[in-house]
Design a protein around this motif. Structure first.
Motif, PDB file in Angstrom:
ATOM      1  N   ASP A 199      34.901  29.141  45.735  1.00 55.04           N
ATOM      2  CA  ASP A 199      34.114  30.256  46.239  1.00 55.04           C
ATOM      3  C   ASP A 199      33.937  30.155  47.745  1.00 55.04           C
TER       4      ASP A 199
ATOM      5  N   GLN B  27      32.407  48.484  40.390  1.00 61.68           N
ATOM      6  CA  GLN B  27      33.039  47.342  39.723  1.00 61.68           C
ATOM      7  C   GLN B  27      33.994  47.821  38.637  1.00 61.68           C
TER       8      GLN B  27
ATOM      9  N   THR C  89      40.968  41.583  35.289  1.00 64.27           N
ATOM     10  CA  THR C  89      40.800  40.827  36.525  1.00 64.27           C
ATOM     11  C   THR C  89      42.028  41.057  37.390  1.00 64.27           C
TER      12      THR C  89
ATOM     13  N   SER D 169      41.380  34.474  41.348  1.00 66.63           N
ATOM     14  CA  SER D 169      40.079  33.841  41.578  1.00 66.63           C
ATOM     15  C   SER D 169      40.328  32.336  41.578  1.00 66.63           C
TER      16      SER D 169
ATOM     17  N   THR E 292      39.267  38.758  45.299  1.00 68.29           N
ATOM     18  CA  THR E 292      38.790  37.507  44.731  1.00 68.29           C
ATOM     19  C   THR E 292      37.574  37.723  43.844  1.00 68.29           C
ATOM     20  N   ASP E 293      36.811  38.776  44.104  1.00 67.70           N
ATOM     21  CA  ASP E 293      35.637  39.028  43.278  1.00 67.70           C
ATOM     22  C   ASP E 293      35.484  40.539  43.189  1.00 67.70           C
TER      23      ASP E 293
END
Lengths: 342, 391
Positions: B35, B146, B179, B188, B261-262
């Motif tokens: 992270d 999202q 994802t 990720s 990544t997120d």
């Protein structure tokens, strides 16, 4: 008609706050030549003078009252403010009621000190640095002051009350013959009157005193004033302190309108900078004019009828006006030639 | 295109090795988790791009966070509508952020100095306010945009068609919450970090080329004296606009990598304090240097993660060697600056750097190196002369 009149009123008190902050900002810019990104934070500090005074007054101790019992039959413990103990119930009730106006006195002292310390301790060393450096260092200072306030007063807004006598709503419509539909909180009218008074006194101070004359001369041509043997530095310090006091007082009086919050500084900073730029950097009249103009425009834009035509206009009107003004009138509404054009 | 001096190649290779070995380098500092590493790479990229504008031309923009937001939103929409592959998302984000930067830059660059800062700030605040209010159908307002799983329960009458055009054409069907991926590789964790790291290295290479090119020279000329440039008959604005668009594209790329990544995008990324943060990163590392901004971004993101996770207990343990009274006092004083008070440290750091070390950490290094060199060495003199910050 009623609606429009109400929106003008709405804009006047908001515009008053903008104008007061922008006035100090442009005064500092015009005399010291410093772009102060911490000026909004001074407004916030003023507001927290009210909160601090409130905290001080309500500092209390617990006393067992033998006459009363709670629901379990035990003697009741009461919180007695020290003020009540020392000066009697009448006086303490009066002080609590007039908390906000009394804080003005506190704010004048505190903000004056803060202004002098800030100018002597930090700003002084940045007179000859590039504007970018001034922006950055005062931005850092703004973050520091904001976080200190957050540490001592918490992150939640702390509501403050106006004195009872001006706490209600006024039926303005009846006064001026518009019918009974125009009802408006008295405190907001007080705020407008207050800001107008402060603006007039600042202008009178600059116009009719020797000190003001020197300051105005300094805004025109700093170097020549210095060459004439006038101690310009000391006057700069006083000007800065004055600007800090004006911003602080604007904050004190704004507390009953909006509960003080630690990030007021950043919120109002951006707006007041836009106000200064629209009015013209270094122009006092421009700052006041632009402050009221943008305040009134903002409240018109938040009318439902307007929002129905241009959705979201209330959020961006100020920035939109700033962009248009800057592109059509490069110096702002009343900017002078030669300021910020190097 | 690949002709660079030997020193530049050495710098580039050293930088690449350092970035690729970041997990090993960060291990002793307790910073070896994906992270944080991703954040280092992403904000490093953002700061490199910002430096192309602020470092080279001296124009201080307070609105670059808007491009971060644009990049993030475009990426998520690319995931929603086209494909879960990261490449189209990144490409579209860069292009659209570039378009935004062109529009905003075209208007803002009509003014210079503080007016330019205020104009960019005004545009960024407009984007931020609009993303929260009117553009809610596109940005999903405060909740943030999202990805979600397709509802495929025919009994309840819930049946979403998969609208990812490209994925459908390739016959890829997502069932659970999708994802992002990079040709099947997830983006990720450590894979995500290396995805960002490679882009960071490419970005660094491009920035290096720009700095050393004629175009970069022109930008530096704008910074040192724009009037003189005008007198020689050169119109500076197209160069400025190009620099603004390039740095906006870098910001869009960084925003897109955040979404890759997120996969969530919120409007708070566009707030002007976020723009202030990237200014701080650039200043801390060293304005106008290549490595400085990345270094600054790394230090700030690392310190943010670490310092804001400390609490009074940890501080109290740390000072346990002091006598009891002094320990409590010191601990309570220091705890002002950690945890919730992290921003206080940040603000102080900001002030200290601007006051004492306007050239940032790179200037600090140079000064330290200068102390150990022999005084008759002309090199240090000319170096410190070229390292002076913006006029």
């Amino acid at each position: 008609m009623d609606e429009i009149f109400l929106q003008v009123l709405n804009g006047l008190d908001k515009g008053g706050a903008y104008a007061l902050i922008a006035l100090g900002l442009t005064l500092v810019f015009g005399t010291l030549g410093v772009v102060n990104f911490a000026h909004g934070t001074l407004f916030m500090l003023g507001a927290f003078c009210t909160v601090a005074l409130n905290r001080m007054l309500t500092t209390s101790y617990q006393r067992v009252n033998p006459d009363k019992t709670d629901f379990l039959g035990n003697p009741l413990k009461e919180d007695i403010p020290y003020v009540q103990d020392w000066f009697g119930a009448d006086f303490s009730a009066f002080v609590f009621d007039y908390n906000v106006p009394i804080s003005i006195l506190l704010a004048i002292v505190v903000m004056g000190l803060v202004g002098v310390i800030m100018e002597r301790g930090l700003i002084k060393h940045f007179y000859n640095r590039p504007h970018a450096d001034q922006i950055l260092v005062t931005f850092g200072l703004a973050i520091v002051m904001q976080e200190i306030v957050k540490h001592y007063f918490g992150a939640n807004p702390i509501p403050q009350n106006a004195p009872d006598i001006v706490g209600g709503a006024a039926n303005i419509g009846a006064w001026i013959g518009l019918g009974d539909n125009v009802v408006y909180p008295v405190w907001r009218l007080v705020y407008f009157a207050f800001s107008a008074t402060i603006i007039f006194s600042v202008f009178a101070f600059l116009q009719f005193t020797t000190f003001g004359m020197v300051v105005r001369a300094g805004m025109q041509d700093r170097e020549t004033v210095g060459l004439l043997g006038i101690n310009i530095e000391r006057r700069f310090t006083i000007v800065f302190a004055l600007a800090a006091i004006v911003a602080g007082l604007a904050g004190v009086m704004y507390t009953p309108i909006l509960p003080p919050d630690y990030h007021w500084g950043m919120d109002f900073l951006v707006l007041s900078f836009v106000v200064v730029v629209v009015g013209g950097m270094g122009s006092l009249g421009g700052a006041v004019l632009a402050g009221f103009m943008l305040g009134i425009l903002q409240s018109f834009a938040s009318m439902n009828q307007v929002k129905a035509i241009f959705p979201g206009i209330d959020q961006i009107i100020i920035y939109l006006v700033a962009v248009i003004i800057l592109l059509t009138l490069p110096r702002g509404l009343m900017g002078r030639k030669g300021v910020m054009e190097d | 295109m690949f002709s660079q001096s030997r020193n530049d190649w050495l710098l580039f290779i050293g930088f690449s090795i350092a970035v690729l070995c970041a997990p090993i380098l960060m291990e002793p500092f307790g910073g070896n988790y994906p992270d944080l590493l991703q954040k280092l790479a992403i904000f490093g990229l953002f700061a490199i791009g910002f430096n192309i504008l602020f470092g080279l031309t001296g124009y201080l923009s307070f609105g670059h966070a808007a491009f971060i937001g644009v990049g993030s939103y475009v990426s998520i929409w690319s995931f929603k509508l086209l494909t879960m592959n990261a490449i189209p998302a990144v490409l579209f984000s860069v292009i659209i952020a570039g378009v935004f930067a062109f529009l905003i830059g075209y208007v803002s660059l009509r003014r210079s100095g503080i007016y330019f800062s205020i104009l960019t700030l005004a545009f960024a605040q407009m984007c931020y306010s609009l993303a929260y209010s009117v553009l809610t159908p596109i940005t999903n307002g405060e909740t943030g945009l999202q990805l979600r799983a397709l509802r495929t329960n025919p009994d309840l009458g819930l049946l979403d068609a998969d609208i990812r055009v490209l994925d459908q054409a390739l016959g890829i069907q997502e069932t659970s919450v999708p994802t992002p991926n990079f040709f099947g590789l997830q983006t990720s964790g450590y894979e995500g970090f290396y995805f960002c790291a490679v882009i960071l290295i490419v970005g660094f290479f491009i920035a290096q080329k720009i700095t050393n090119s004629n175009f970069g020279m022109m930008l530096k000329a704008i910074k040192s004296n724009q009037n003189r440039l005008n007198y020689t008959g050169i119109h500076a604005r197209p160069y400025l606009l190009a620099a603004f668009v390039i740095s906006g594209m870098y910001a869009g790329l960084a925003g897109s990598l955040m979404a890759v990544t997120d996969p969530i995008a919120g409007a708070e990324r566009m707030q002007w304090t976020a723009s202030g943060e990237v200014v701080l990163m650039t200043i801390l590392g060293g304005v106008g240097t290549l490595v400085g901004p990345v270094l600054g971004a790394g230090i700030i993101k690392y310190a943010e993660q670490k310092v804001s996770s400390w609490n009074e207990g940890i501080i109290s343990d740390f000072f346990s060697f002091l006598p009891a009274g002094l320990q409590d006092f010191t601990a309570s004083f220091v705890s002002l600056f950690v945890g919730e008070g992290w921003h206080l440290t940040l603000g102080l750091l900001f002030m200290v750097i601007v006051i004492f070390l306007p050239g940032g950490m790179m200037e600090g290094f140079r000064r330290i190196v200068g102390l150990f060199k022999r005084p008759n060495d002309n090199d240090t003199v000319s170096n410190s002369a070229t390292a002076q910050p913006a006029e």
